[in-house]
Scaffold this motif. Sequence first.
Motif, PDB file in Angstrom:
ATOM      1  N   PRO A 147     115.209  36.174  99.443  1.00 11.85           N
ATOM      2  CA  PRO A 147     116.211  36.467 100.471  1.00 11.85           C
ATOM      3  C   PRO A 147     116.130  37.904 101.001  1.00 11.85           C
ATOM      4  O   PRO A 147     116.261  38.138 102.208  1.00 11.85           O
ATOM      5  N   LYS A 148     115.872  38.859 100.102  1.00 13.73           N
ATOM      6  CA  LYS A 148     115.765  40.249 100.536  1.00 13.73           C
ATOM      7  C   LYS A 148     114.547  40.445 101.444  1.00 13.73           C
ATOM      8  O   LYS A 148     114.625  41.113 102.471  1.00 13.73           O
ATOM      9  N   ARG A 149     113.424  39.825 101.087  1.00 13.74           N
ATOM     10  CA  ARG A 149     112.217  39.909 101.916  1.00 13.74           C
ATOM     11  C   ARG A 149     112.431  39.228 103.264  1.00 13.74           C
ATOM     12  O   ARG A 149     111.993  39.716 104.295  1.00 13.74           O
ATOM     13  N   MET A 150     113.103  38.089 103.241  1.00 21.33           N
ATOM     14  CA  MET A 150     113.371  37.365 104.484  1.00 21.33           C
ATOM     15  C   MET A 150     114.248  38.203 105.404  1.00 21.33           C
ATOM     16  O   MET A 150     114.016  38.255 106.615  1.00 21.33           O
ATOM     17  N   GLY A 190     103.623  34.434  95.785  1.00 16.98           N
ATOM     18  CA  GLY A 190     104.067  34.707  94.434  1.00 16.98           C
ATOM     19  C   GLY A 190     105.334  35.533  94.331  1.00 16.98           C
ATOM     20  O   GLY A 190     105.677  36.013  93.261  1.00 16.98           O
ATOM     21  N   ILE A 191     106.045  35.692  95.428  1.00 16.67           N
ATOM     22  CA  ILE A 191     107.313  36.415  95.396  1.00 16.67           C
ATOM     23  C   ILE A 191     108.343  35.529  94.697  1.00 16.67           C
ATOM     24  O   ILE A 191     108.490  34.350  95.024  1.00 16.67           O
ATOM     25  N   GLY A 192     109.053  36.089  93.731  1.00 17.71           N
ATOM     26  CA  GLY A 192     110.037  35.323  92.968  1.00 17.71           C
ATOM     27  C   GLY A 192     111.238  34.921  93.793  1.00 17.71           C
ATOM     28  O   GLY A 192     111.575  35.564  94.792  1.00 17.71           O
ATOM     29  N   ASP A 193     111.889  33.838  93.364  1.00 21.39           N
ATOM     30  CA  ASP A 193     113.043  33.300  94.077  1.00 21.39           C
ATOM     31  C   ASP A 193     114.132  34.334  94.323  1.00 21.39           C
ATOM     32  O   ASP A 193     114.788  34.313  95.360  1.00 21.39           O
ATOM     33  N   ASN A 194     114.333  35.229  93.375  1.00 15.66           N
ATOM     34  CA  ASN A 194     115.386  36.238  93.538  1.00 15.66           C
ATOM     35  C   ASN A 194     115.062  37.268  94.607  1.00 15.66           C
ATOM     36  O   ASN A 194     115.967  37.848  95.205  1.00 15.66           O
ATOM     37  N   ILE A 215     107.720  31.286 107.113  1.00 14.78           N
ATOM     38  CA  ILE A 215     107.620  32.594 106.474  1.00 14.78           C
ATOM     39  C   ILE A 215     108.166  32.516 105.050  1.00 14.78           C
ATOM     40  O   ILE A 215     107.558  33.048 104.114  1.00 14.78           O
ATOM     41  N   ASP A 216     109.282  31.850 104.874  1.00 11.86           N
ATOM     42  CA  ASP A 216     109.856  31.674 103.535  1.00 11.86           C
ATOM     43  C   ASP A 216     108.836  31.003 102.612  1.00 11.86           C
ATOM     44  O   ASP A 216     108.599  31.462 101.486  1.00 11.86           O
TER      45      ASP A 216
END
Length: 149
Positions: free
Chosen positions: A69-72, A62-66, A54-55
């Motif tokens: 974690p919030k999405r995960m 295209g989700i940014g690195d910052n 999933i990560d």
Amino acid sequence: MPDLYERLNVPDTVMGRFEMLSIAMILFFRRTRASAVSGQEIAQEIVDAFFQDIDYSIRELGIGDNSVPKRMKKLAGMFYGRLETYSKAMDAGDAEALALALTRNIYPETATPADMSGLASWMMAAESHLSAVPEELIASGSATLPPVA
């Protein structure tokens, strides 16, 4: 399993696929909850791989690195919420409650959601199928889900 999307009203979208991966994981969790230590260890390895995938998928979208974690954290919360809700309905043998929970999760903001009773029935049948799979097949990774009836 294309039939899950074609015959059981699961949308073939990023979130529809997340839902089906979650369901497969939930079915596997439920099968291994009474397994020997090796079965539970395999379950943990699979969960770890699930969230790593999933990560990776989030990053591919295209989700940014910052933001990852919030999405995960949100997706993990969604997964464990589904595990609890679906397990409660399945433990009670309540296909109607399961179908309602599936509808809420798969079609959260749709005025006229698709009927999820077929998916609920398939999940109940899949759990029954997996319960009959010998422990050695579970441990070897050879277990499969049943086809859509």
